[in-house]
Write an enzyme that holds these catalytic residues in place. Structure first.
Site, PDB file in Angstrom:
ATOM      1  N   ASP A 146      79.959  60.515 -71.980  1.00 29.64           N
ATOM      2  CA  ASP A 146      80.916  61.605 -72.096  1.00 29.64           C
ATOM      3  C   ASP A 146      81.431  61.630 -73.543  1.00 29.64           C
ATOM      4  O   ASP A 146      80.623  61.622 -74.467  1.00 29.64           O
ATOM      5  CB  ASP A 146      82.028  61.435 -71.039  1.00 29.64           C
ATOM      6  CG  ASP A 146      83.017  62.588 -70.986  1.00 29.64           C
ATOM      7  OD1 ASP A 146      82.693  63.614 -70.358  1.00 29.64           O
ATOM      8  OD2 ASP A 146      84.104  62.471 -71.584  1.00 29.64           O
TER       9      ASP A 146
ATOM     10  N   HIS B 273      78.044  63.719 -63.154  1.00 27.15           N
ATOM     11  CA  HIS B 273      78.482  63.415 -64.517  1.00 27.15           C
ATOM     12  C   HIS B 273      78.828  61.944 -64.737  1.00 27.15           C
ATOM     13  O   HIS B 273      78.633  61.416 -65.826  1.00 27.15           O
ATOM     14  CB  HIS B 273      79.704  64.272 -64.851  1.00 27.15           C
ATOM     15  CG  HIS B 273      80.223  64.045 -66.234  1.00 27.15           C
ATOM     16  ND1 HIS B 273      79.481  64.362 -67.357  1.00 27.15           N
ATOM     17  CD2 HIS B 273      81.396  63.510 -66.681  1.00 27.15           C
ATOM     18  CE1 HIS B 273      80.190  64.040 -68.441  1.00 27.15           C
ATOM     19  NE2 HIS B 273      81.340  63.519 -68.058  1.00 27.15           N
TER      20      HIS B 273
END
Length: 317
Positions: A99, A294
């Protein structure tokens, strides 16, 4: 078993989790996460013969959170990792990021190839510096409700996210089981950023109530401002990185993402994943984990660990 300690680097205090001996590997987490996000990777990499260090990044957890928005540029965050390597008594390291930690890892390799000998990025592709400021480009394309935009004005997102931190963490980490994950990236005025999530939704199998409680407790203490300030430097980072326009990262590299991660399924993300070699001429592997979302290193630790160990062992030879 990993241990934690405080260490000073780049003028601020970091909480680090650390385990193992051998070549240094630094793990950089993203938003809204902590060094705890690497809990499955730290022992696996240590067992594979590495000295693994995962900091709470600048603005997170027990690490210093400077009050100024300007203190969260890509130069500051990469400077932190350079400083950590030095504070740990090393001159070389391999760097892994997920991320927001991925741009830190990619830029660390780009800015300081003398220090960072190999790089792996999870979820976020390497820097393709476009021809205009990212927030300007969104507006020019008629987009006004992307979450990056919502996060810009200090105080707005903080108020929503800090109203009920337990609910926030449950929705952001655990409750994004949407048919179209990218829908969660757009903020509807009447619903806010958390409007897509339902607190009644059961947690995914990879996130326990104890894990959630750990994140919740940390963010109750720290608030969200530090992490949000990273987003408030998006356009500034574009300006600062002008000298690296079209630059390549030549060290051995690895890219990992989940097939259901909205970061790579959207138009721009999908294009970037298809063109990784433009920036990464020494890309050793592109691993897209089918069905993963994610939070890939928490969701699918077995596959992520196997790929990281294999890559880092080869790069360390």
């Amino acid at each position: 078993m990993s241990s934690t300690r405080m260490i000073k680097a780049n003028g601020i205090d970091f909480l680090i989790r650390e385990q193992g001996q051998g070549p240094l590997v630094v793990l950089c987490h993203g938003w809204p996460e902590l060094s705890y996000s690497w809990r499955h990777q730290i022992p696996a990499l240590a067992d594979a013969g590495f000295h693994v260090v995962a900091p709470d990044m600048r603005g997170y957890g027990q690490t210093t959170a400077p009050p100024e928005v300007a203190a969260y540029s890509i130069f500051d965050t990469v400077g932190d990792i350079v400083g950590l390597v030095q504070a740990l008594g090393e001159t070389r390291a391999m760097v892994v990021g997920h991320d927001w930690g991925a741009p830190v890892a990619w830029h660390a390799a780009l800015f300081r190839p003398d220090i960072f000998t190999a790089v792996a990025g999870l979820s976020v592709p390497p820097p393709f510096r476009g021809r205009g400021k990212p927030l300007d480009l969104l507006r020019q394309n008629g987009i006004t409700n992307f979450y990056w935009q919502y996060f810009q004005k200090p105080g707005v997102a903080e108020a929503e996210l800090e109203r009920d931190v337990g609910h926030t963490m449950r929705v952001v980490l655990g409750g994004r089981g949407l048919a179209d994950p990218s829908a969660a990236m757009f903020v509807h005025e009447d619903k806010g950023f958390l409007g897509h999530g339902s607190p009644e939704e059961p947690l995914p199998a990879w996130l326990s109530e104890a894990d959630l409680a750990y994140f919740t407790d940390a963010f109750r203490k720290s608030g969200f401002r530090g992490g949000l300030n990273w987003y408030r430097n998006i356009d500034r980072n574009w300006e600062l990185t002008a000298p690296w326009q079209d630059a390549q990262i030549h060290q051995p590299s690895l890219f990992i993402a989940g097939s259901r991660d909205a970061v790579i399924t959207g138009l721009i993300g999908a294009k970037r994943v298809n063109e990784l070699e433009r920036v990464l001429p020494n890309l050793r592997r592109k691993l897209i984990i089918e069905g993963a979302g994610h939070w890939v290193q928490q969701e699918r630790p077995g596959e992520v660990n196997e790929a990281l160990v294999s890559f880092l062992r080869e790069a360390a030879r």
